[in-house]
Scaffold this motif. Structure first.
Motif, PDB file in Angstrom:
ATOM      1  N   SER A  58       7.024 -24.942  -8.226  1.00  0.00           N
ATOM      2  CA  SER A  58       6.710 -25.958  -7.220  1.00  0.00           C
ATOM      3  C   SER A  58       6.682 -25.358  -5.814  1.00  0.00           C
ATOM      4  O   SER A  58       5.892 -25.782  -4.959  1.00  0.00           O
ATOM      5  CB  SER A  58       7.715 -27.107  -7.291  1.00  0.00           C
ATOM      6  OG  SER A  58       9.038 -26.633  -7.141  1.00  0.00           O
ATOM      7  N   GLU A  59       7.514 -24.367  -5.571  1.00  0.00           N
ATOM      8  CA  GLU A  59       7.536 -23.677  -4.276  1.00  0.00           C
ATOM      9  C   GLU A  59       6.233 -22.924  -4.038  1.00  0.00           C
ATOM     10  O   GLU A  59       5.630 -22.996  -2.958  1.00  0.00           O
ATOM     11  CB  GLU A  59       8.723 -22.716  -4.257  1.00  0.00           C
ATOM     12  CG  GLU A  59       8.851 -21.850  -3.027  1.00  0.00           C
ATOM     13  CD  GLU A  59       9.975 -20.830  -3.204  1.00  0.00           C
ATOM     14  OE1 GLU A  59       9.946 -19.811  -2.481  1.00  0.00           O
ATOM     15  OE2 GLU A  59      10.868 -21.036  -4.058  1.00  0.00           O
ATOM     16  N   GLU A  60       5.791 -22.190  -5.062  1.00  0.00           N
ATOM     17  CA  GLU A  60       4.533 -21.443  -4.944  1.00  0.00           C
ATOM     18  C   GLU A  60       3.353 -22.403  -4.779  1.00  0.00           C
ATOM     19  O   GLU A  60       2.436 -22.154  -3.983  1.00  0.00           O
ATOM     20  CB  GLU A  60       4.332 -20.566  -6.180  1.00  0.00           C
ATOM     21  CG  GLU A  60       3.167 -19.601  -6.086  1.00  0.00           C
ATOM     22  CD  GLU A  60       3.407 -18.457  -5.119  1.00  0.00           C
ATOM     23  OE1 GLU A  60       2.408 -17.881  -4.631  1.00  0.00           O
ATOM     24  OE2 GLU A  60       4.575 -18.120  -4.849  1.00  0.00           O
ATOM     25  N   LEU A  61       3.391 -23.491  -5.522  1.00  0.00           N
ATOM     26  CA  LEU A  61       2.321 -24.492  -5.432  1.00  0.00           C
ATOM     27  C   LEU A  61       2.243 -25.076  -4.020  1.00  0.00           C
ATOM     28  O   LEU A  61       1.153 -25.188  -3.433  1.00  0.00           O
ATOM     29  CB  LEU A  61       2.566 -25.608  -6.453  1.00  0.00           C
ATOM     30  CG  LEU A  61       1.580 -26.769  -6.460  1.00  0.00           C
ATOM     31  CD1 LEU A  61       0.178 -26.288  -6.829  1.00  0.00           C
ATOM     32  CD2 LEU A  61       2.052 -27.852  -7.436  1.00  0.00           C
ATOM     33  N   ALA A  62       3.379 -25.434  -3.462  1.00  0.00           N
ATOM     34  CA  ALA A  62       3.409 -26.011  -2.118  1.00  0.00           C
ATOM     35  C   ALA A  62       2.925 -25.020  -1.073  1.00  0.00           C
ATOM     36  O   ALA A  62       2.193 -25.380  -0.139  1.00  0.00           O
ATOM     37  CB  ALA A  62       4.826 -26.483  -1.786  1.00  0.00           C
ATOM     38  N   SER A  63       3.288 -23.760  -1.226  1.00  0.00           N
ATOM     39  CA  SER A  63       2.937 -22.745  -0.233  1.00  0.00           C
ATOM     40  C   SER A  63       1.456 -22.403  -0.283  1.00  0.00           C
ATOM     41  O   SER A  63       0.803 -22.233   0.754  1.00  0.00           O
ATOM     42  CB  SER A  63       3.774 -21.488  -0.448  1.00  0.00           C
ATOM     43  OG  SER A  63       5.156 -21.792  -0.370  1.00  0.00           O
ATOM     44  N   ARG A  64       0.891 -22.301  -1.489  1.00  0.00           N
ATOM     45  CA  ARG A  64      -0.549 -22.045  -1.607  1.00  0.00           C
ATOM     46  C   ARG A  64      -1.352 -23.250  -1.115  1.00  0.00           C
ATOM     47  O   ARG A  64      -2.407 -23.096  -0.498  1.00  0.00           O
ATOM     48  CB  ARG A  64      -0.905 -21.717  -3.051  1.00  0.00           C
ATOM     49  CG  ARG A  64      -0.224 -20.484  -3.604  1.00  0.00           C
ATOM     50  CD  ARG A  64      -0.939 -19.215  -3.266  1.00  0.00           C
ATOM     51  NE  ARG A  64      -0.127 -18.040  -3.635  1.00  0.00           N
ATOM     52  CZ  ARG A  64      -0.534 -16.792  -3.556  1.00  0.00           C
ATOM     53  NH1 ARG A  64      -1.748 -16.507  -3.110  1.00  0.00           N
ATOM     54  NH2 ARG A  64       0.269 -15.796  -3.881  1.00  0.00           N
TER      55      ARG A  64
END
Length: 345
Positions: free
Chosen positions: A73-79
């Motif tokens: 979820s962190e990677e998704l939010a950042s991308r």
């Protein structure tokens, strides 16, 4: 202080107190020094979004040292934040900040976002060990979409988040991707995993589609991904299709389940590492190769799937050598992955 560091430090200061207070964890945002100022600012945004997300969601590192591995979820939010910053980048005046190399990737990411495939994209392109696969990922649809919208390149992240031992947030610049000595001396068997990044990603999408179809009990879709050869006897191909049917039915009954792990490419051939994580209704960890070949621009599964017996007769000499390179890489990588699995237990 150089311009690069001055810009990103200003951005970090705006959020640093919040991040530190929320998690009691301080970060170095490590910017790859081998990029332009414009690229550094873009990846700074990525690193900052990750830090903020971790703060808001009380995410801390299990080890307290080294790289802070992102959650899904962190990677998704950042991308996704990179996509939302694109409009502002387009509106910015030309101030000498070069974005030529990064802009095609951001525009590709925008297409992914608009097509509602961000979760599939992040899982397939940026998956990290330990991620739990979200439910209802649309791999088949994403594979079809990616075939028509393959990016010219998907760059490695130009920044990472690292747990700081300095009791403060900071920016540092380092070379994140120094030359790999193993690749230079050829010890990886000549396998190419990133040079043909567009081909790599489309092959990965095809492998995911094949595996996903089997897990859903859809042997028709998976059989459509078989490579075809005029000299392949029809009865032998029919046997392969029937084998897929039996596997698909076992998956449908929840007796078997497969997971795509990763992929290596050598020229026009590839091998996907596939894990049988359920066998005969019980949890398992059995890694198998899935050999693939590029036919008329499309990635297809070689008849025999995990065995090169048919390939030795069907493919060209060059393709057979490439498949054998893939096989050698698979054996080495399998040993590494099994070692990592054993160490984590």
């Amino acid at each position: 202080m150089n311009v690069n560091k001055r810009i990103v430090l200003v951005l970090l200061v705006l959020e640093s107190a919040f991040v530190a207070a929320a998690t009691n964890e301080y970060y170095d945002i490590v910017i790859d020094k081998d990029q332009s100022l414009g690229e550094a600012v873009v990846w700074m945004r990525y690193g900052l979004e990750r830090a903020v997300y971790r703060g808001k969601n009380n995410i801390t590192s299990s080890t307290g040292v080294g790289e802070a591995i992102p959650t899904f979820s962190e990677e998704l939010a950042s991308r996704t934040a990179l996509v939302k910053s694109l409009a502002k980048l387009r509106e910015s005046p030309d101030d000498g900040t070069p974005l030529d190399r990064i802009m095609p990737y951001l525009e590709f990411l925008e297409k992914v976002y608009n097509a509602d495939f961000m979760e599939e994209y992040v899982w397939m392109f940026h998956r990290r060990d330990g991620w739990v696969k979200p439910a209802a990922l649309k791999f088949s649809e994403f594979g079809d979409w990616l075939g028509a919208n393959s990016p010219a390149i998907v760059p490695r992240a130009g920044a990472i988040l690292r747990i700081s031992d300095k009791s403060k947030n900071d920016i540092v610049t380092e070379s994140l991707y120094p030359a790999d000595e193993d690749e230079e001396d050829g010890s990886n068997g000549g396998l190419i995993t990133t040079a043909d990044i567009a081909g790599y990603n489309v092959a990965a999408a095809a492998a995911n589609k094949f595996v996903d179809s089997l897990n859903q009990g859809d042997s028709y879709t998976s059989s459509e991904l078989f490579a075809t050869y005029e000299k392949m006897p029809k009865e032998i191909m029919a046997q392969e299709v029937r084998k897929l049917g039996r596997i698909a039915q076992s998956c449908k009954r929840k007796e078997w389940h497969f997971s795509y792990v990763e992929l290596g490419v050598a020229g026009n051939c590839a091998v996907a590492i596939v894990c049988e994580d359920v066998k005969r209704g019980k949890a398992a960890y059995d890694l198998d190769p899935l050999f693939m070949v590029r036919q008329e621009g499309d990635w297809k599964v070689v008849p025999g799937m995990s065995d090169l017996e048919y390939a030795e007769v069907l493919v060209s000499e060059d393709e057979l050598e490439q498949l054998k390179q893939c096989q050698r890489w698979f054996e080495e990588r399998k040993e590494e992955l099994e070692g990592e699995k054993n160490n984590s237990n």
